[in-house]
Motif scaffolding. Structure first.
Motif, PDB file in Angstrom:
ATOM      1  N   ILE A  63       0.854  -1.192   0.000  1.00  0.00           N
ATOM      2  CA  ILE A  63       0.000   0.000   0.000  1.00  0.00           C
ATOM      3  C   ILE A  63       0.893   1.246   0.000  1.00  0.00           C
ATOM      4  O   ILE A  63       2.068   1.160   0.346  1.00  0.00           O
ATOM      5  CB  ILE A  63      -0.923  -0.047   1.259  1.00  0.00           C
ATOM      6  CG1 ILE A  63      -2.234   0.669   1.007  1.00  0.00           C
ATOM      7  CG2 ILE A  63      -0.213   0.480   2.491  1.00  0.00           C
ATOM      8  CD1 ILE A  63      -3.319   0.265   1.972  1.00  0.00           C
ATOM      9  N   TYR A  64       0.328   2.381  -0.422  1.00  0.00           N
ATOM     10  CA  TYR A  64       1.034   3.650  -0.249  1.00  0.00           C
ATOM     11  C   TYR A  64       0.699   4.178   1.135  1.00  0.00           C
ATOM     12  O   TYR A  64      -0.399   4.674   1.357  1.00  0.00           O
ATOM     13  CB  TYR A  64       0.579   4.676  -1.287  1.00  0.00           C
ATOM     14  CG  TYR A  64       1.135   4.466  -2.663  1.00  0.00           C
ATOM     15  CD1 TYR A  64       2.363   5.004  -3.012  1.00  0.00           C
ATOM     16  CD2 TYR A  64       0.431   3.768  -3.625  1.00  0.00           C
ATOM     17  CE1 TYR A  64       2.874   4.837  -4.279  1.00  0.00           C
ATOM     18  CE2 TYR A  64       0.935   3.585  -4.896  1.00  0.00           C
ATOM     19  CZ  TYR A  64       2.154   4.127  -5.225  1.00  0.00           C
ATOM     20  OH  TYR A  64       2.658   3.958  -6.476  1.00  0.00           O
ATOM     21  N   GLY A 121      -1.773   8.133   2.349  1.00  0.00           N
ATOM     22  CA  GLY A 121      -3.135   7.875   2.814  1.00  0.00           C
ATOM     23  C   GLY A 121      -3.717   6.546   2.366  1.00  0.00           C
ATOM     24  O   GLY A 121      -4.927   6.423   2.192  1.00  0.00           O
ATOM     25  N   GLY A 122      -2.881   5.545   2.167  1.00  0.00           N
ATOM     26  CA  GLY A 122      -3.394   4.196   1.935  1.00  0.00           C
ATOM     27  C   GLY A 122      -3.965   3.952   0.550  1.00  0.00           C
ATOM     28  O   GLY A 122      -4.951   3.225   0.392  1.00  0.00           O
ATOM     29  N   GLN A 123      -3.367   4.562  -0.481  1.00  0.00           N
ATOM     30  CA  GLN A 123      -3.820   4.274  -1.845  1.00  0.00           C
ATOM     31  C   GLN A 123      -3.291   2.926  -2.333  1.00  0.00           C
ATOM     32  O   GLN A 123      -2.338   2.386  -1.778  1.00  0.00           O
ATOM     33  CB  GLN A 123      -3.351   5.381  -2.817  1.00  0.00           C
ATOM     34  CG  GLN A 123      -4.060   6.691  -2.643  1.00  0.00           C
ATOM     35  CD  GLN A 123      -3.419   7.559  -1.589  1.00  0.00           C
ATOM     36  OE1 GLN A 123      -2.472   7.170  -0.935  1.00  0.00           O
ATOM     37  NE2 GLN A 123      -3.968   8.744  -1.412  1.00  0.00           N
ATOM     38  N   MET A 124      -3.904   2.431  -3.419  1.00  0.00           N
ATOM     39  CA  MET A 124      -3.473   1.149  -3.985  1.00  0.00           C
ATOM     40  C   MET A 124      -2.071   1.287  -4.580  1.00  0.00           C
ATOM     41  O   MET A 124      -1.773   2.247  -5.282  1.00  0.00           O
ATOM     42  CB  MET A 124      -4.453   0.722  -5.078  1.00  0.00           C
ATOM     43  CG  MET A 124      -4.217  -0.677  -5.571  1.00  0.00           C
ATOM     44  SD  MET A 124      -5.438  -1.154  -6.794  1.00  0.00           S
ATOM     45  CE  MET A 124      -4.967  -0.112  -8.167  1.00  0.00           C
ATOM     46  N   SER A 179      -2.076   1.303   9.751  1.00  0.00           N
ATOM     47  CA  SER A 179      -2.923   2.480   9.513  1.00  0.00           C
ATOM     48  C   SER A 179      -3.616   2.359   8.164  1.00  0.00           C
ATOM     49  O   SER A 179      -4.809   2.601   8.045  1.00  0.00           O
ATOM     50  CB  SER A 179      -2.088   3.757   9.527  1.00  0.00           C
ATOM     51  OG  SER A 179      -1.363   3.853  10.698  1.00  0.00           O
ATOM     52  N   GLY A 180      -2.848   1.979   7.142  1.00  0.00           N
ATOM     53  CA  GLY A 180      -3.413   1.875   5.800  1.00  0.00           C
ATOM     54  C   GLY A 180      -4.379   0.712   5.663  1.00  0.00           C
ATOM     55  O   GLY A 180      -5.354   0.796   4.908  1.00  0.00           O
ATOM     56  N   TRP A 181      -4.072  -0.368   6.389  1.00  0.00           N
ATOM     57  CA  TRP A 181      -4.961  -1.533   6.317  1.00  0.00           C
ATOM     58  C   TRP A 181      -6.144  -1.414   7.264  1.00  0.00           C
ATOM     59  O   TRP A 181      -6.990  -2.307   7.316  1.00  0.00           O
ATOM     60  CB  TRP A 181      -4.175  -2.817   6.668  1.00  0.00           C
ATOM     61  CG  TRP A 181      -3.063  -3.158   5.751  1.00  0.00           C
ATOM     62  CD1 TRP A 181      -2.726  -2.540   4.585  1.00  0.00           C
ATOM     63  CD2 TRP A 181      -2.102  -4.218   5.913  1.00  0.00           C
ATOM     64  NE1 TRP A 181      -1.622  -3.141   4.026  1.00  0.00           N
ATOM     65  CE2 TRP A 181      -1.228  -4.177   4.816  1.00  0.00           C
ATOM     66  CE3 TRP A 181      -1.899  -5.190   6.888  1.00  0.00           C
ATOM     67  CZ2 TRP A 181      -0.169  -5.078   4.651  1.00  0.00           C
ATOM     68  CZ3 TRP A 181      -0.853  -6.088   6.734  1.00  0.00           C
ATOM     69  CH2 TRP A 181       0.000  -6.027   5.634  1.00  0.00           C
ATOM     70  N   LYS A 182      -6.173  -0.362   8.104  1.00  0.00           N
ATOM     71  CA  LYS A 182      -7.250  -0.116   9.090  1.00  0.00           C
ATOM     72  C   LYS A 182      -7.363  -1.263  10.092  1.00  0.00           C
ATOM     73  O   LYS A 182      -8.431  -1.863  10.254  1.00  0.00           O
ATOM     74  CB  LYS A 182      -8.614   0.119   8.408  1.00  0.00           C
ATOM     75  CG  LYS A 182      -8.570   0.983   7.176  1.00  0.00           C
ATOM     76  CD  LYS A 182      -8.451   2.447   7.515  1.00  0.00           C
ATOM     77  CE  LYS A 182      -8.470   3.290   6.260  1.00  0.00           C
ATOM     78  NZ  LYS A 182      -7.548   4.412   6.330  1.00  0.00           N
ATOM     79  N   MET A 183      -6.247  -1.626  10.719  1.00  0.00           N
ATOM     80  CA  MET A 183      -6.244  -2.689  11.719  1.00  0.00           C
ATOM     81  C   MET A 183      -5.344  -2.255  12.881  1.00  0.00           C
ATOM     82  O   MET A 183      -4.596  -1.290  12.766  1.00  0.00           O
ATOM     83  CB  MET A 183      -5.621  -3.964  11.131  1.00  0.00           C
ATOM     84  CG  MET A 183      -6.384  -4.560   9.987  1.00  0.00           C
ATOM     85  SD  MET A 183      -5.450  -5.915   9.282  1.00  0.00           S
ATOM     86  CE  MET A 183      -6.343  -6.136   7.751  1.00  0.00           C
ATOM     87  N   THR A 184      -5.425  -3.029  13.982  1.00  0.00           N
ATOM     88  CA  THR A 184      -4.451  -2.811  15.049  1.00  0.00           C
ATOM     89  C   THR A 184      -3.135  -3.460  14.607  1.00  0.00           C
ATOM     90  O   THR A 184      -3.140  -4.325  13.721  1.00  0.00           O
ATOM     91  CB  THR A 184      -4.895  -3.460  16.371  1.00  0.00           C
ATOM     92  OG1 THR A 184      -4.880  -4.873  16.195  1.00  0.00           O
ATOM     93  CG2 THR A 184      -6.293  -3.010  16.784  1.00  0.00           C
ATOM     94  N   PRO A 185      -2.001  -3.077  15.211  1.00  0.00           N
ATOM     95  CA  PRO A 185      -0.723  -3.677  14.803  1.00  0.00           C
ATOM     96  C   PRO A 185      -0.726  -5.203  14.892  1.00  0.00           C
ATOM     97  O   PRO A 185      -0.226  -5.889  13.994  1.00  0.00           O
ATOM     98  CB  PRO A 185       0.279  -3.065  15.775  1.00  0.00           C
ATOM     99  CG  PRO A 185      -0.310  -1.762  16.155  1.00  0.00           C
ATOM    100  CD  PRO A 185      -1.793  -1.975  16.183  1.00  0.00           C
ATOM    101  N   VAL A 186      -1.309  -5.754  15.967  1.00  0.00           N
ATOM    102  CA  VAL A 186      -1.303  -7.208  16.132  1.00  0.00           C
ATOM    103  C   VAL A 186      -2.196  -7.867  15.069  1.00  0.00           C
ATOM    104  O   VAL A 186      -1.824  -8.880  14.460  1.00  0.00           O
ATOM    105  CB  VAL A 186      -1.746  -7.582  17.566  1.00  0.00           C
ATOM    106  CG1 VAL A 186      -1.893  -9.085  17.713  1.00  0.00           C
ATOM    107  CG2 VAL A 186      -0.741  -7.050  18.583  1.00  0.00           C
TER     108      VAL A 186
END
Lengths: 79, 253
Positions: B132-133, B137-140, B223-230
């Motif tokens: 991801i970028y 801001g998480g672009q493809m 952040s880009g994948w919208k998840m917690t680190p774990v």
């Protein structure tokens, strides 16, 4: 036979509370504190210090290198 | 008990002095920090701090020179291999490496990457692949997985319309100018140990002048994948690793 004893020291103000060290710890020593540091992150701390063996797993995965690991050999621990 | 353990002589692990005291600008849990650390530890252990020149990319790690306590240069977007070529040709006895993300190395810098690997320059390339970028801001990215959601592929990457993910590491392994091509990760303690060995080998190979040594590090972007680190590390194991398998792809002859 005495166990290998370890301890970790977390640089509280630099910790970002990412939780990765907590999951990397094989003996469930670490946890995120209920309190927050200056940046508002729940920092990691030794919730269960007696179980620490100083294996360094937490420090190896810490992205911000905030963990220092100490370890003593069994014969030293007895003294 | 802790007081008797926490003494300077009992230290078994501490932050390497080749990382500066600046706080890393990365998100909590980002693999960039771990990757920075293992590279600096390798340089420290080889005792080549004064003989190493790094080239920082554009992307999340654009400020790498603020964190790595060695000589560094920052290149235009995607052009780190071209800059490193110049440095290595003028100063052939120095250890030179580039540190690039997937947007830098596999998208805008594809031409530089392929040609530098084809020419067989004698430096090390470290490639952080998080699919991801991150900074913008998480672009493809070219490395985004099929069906993976990003801010510019909100319904998931449709390979019919957006093409297939680019396996840059397999691609350059086919080129004659590369000598060591490997893919690693830094999400677990064992993966970190393996990745560090691979980075060490890549730097050692520079002495033999056999060509590019290339280490891909599959990383997370929580952040880009919208998840917690774990969660993102788990998602990476479940989804990234089947498409980007771990291990050595090309070994020196």
């Amino acid at each position: 036979m005495a166990k290998v004893k370890g301890a970790v020291v977390v640089d509280v103000e630099k910790c970002k509370g990412c939780d990765i060290c907590v999951h990397a710890c094989p003996t469930d020593v670490l946890a995120l504190h209920n309190e927050v540091n200056g940046k508002g992150y729940h920092y990691a701390y030794m919730a269960n210090p007696d179980e620490c063996t100083g294996c360094m797993n937490c420090a190896l995965v810490c992205p911000d290198s905030v963990i220092t690991v100490y370890r003593v050999k069994p014969q030293k621990a007895k003294v | 008990m802790e007081d008797t353990i926490i003494k300077t002589e009992n230290i078994v692990f501490k932050k390497t002095e080749l990382l500066t005291d600046n706080e890393l600008s990365y998100c909590p849990g980002c693999g960039h920090g771990t990757a920075h650390r293992i590279i600096m530890e390798v340089i420290d252990e080889m005792g080549i701090q004064a003989d190493t020149i790094g080239v920082a990319p554009v992307g999340c790690s654009v400020l790498a020179y603020d964190f790595m306590n060695i000589d560094m240069q920052q290149a235009a977007h995607g052009r780190a291999p071209a800059v490193a070529t110049g440095i290595k040709r003028v100063l052939p006895e120095k250890f030179v490496f580039t540190y690039q993300g997937d947007g830098d190395l596999a998208a805008i810098g594809t031409a530089e990457t392929i040609h530098v690997c084809n020419r067989g320059e004698h430096f090390t390339m470290i490639f952080i692949n998080n699919g991801i970028y991150g900074m913008t801001g998480g672009q493809m990215a070219p490395t985004t997985l099929p069906g993976m959601k990003s801010s510019t592929s909100p319904y998931g990457r449709d390979v019919e319309m957006m093409g297939h993910p680019l396996k840059m590491t397999e691609l350059i392994a086919n080129l004659p100018g590369t000598c060591f091509v490997t893919r690693q990760a830094v999400h677990t303690p064992s993966a970190v140990r393996k990745a560090k060995k691979a980075v060490r080998k890549a730097f050692e190979l520079q002495k033999e002048k056999k060509g590019i040594s290339f280490v891909e590090i599959v990383s997370n972007c929580n952040s880009g994948w919208k998840m917690t680190p774990v969660q993102s590390n788990k998602w990476m194991e479940d989804n990234m690793f089947p498409y980007y398998p771990m291990g050595d792809i090309k070994l020196p002859e």
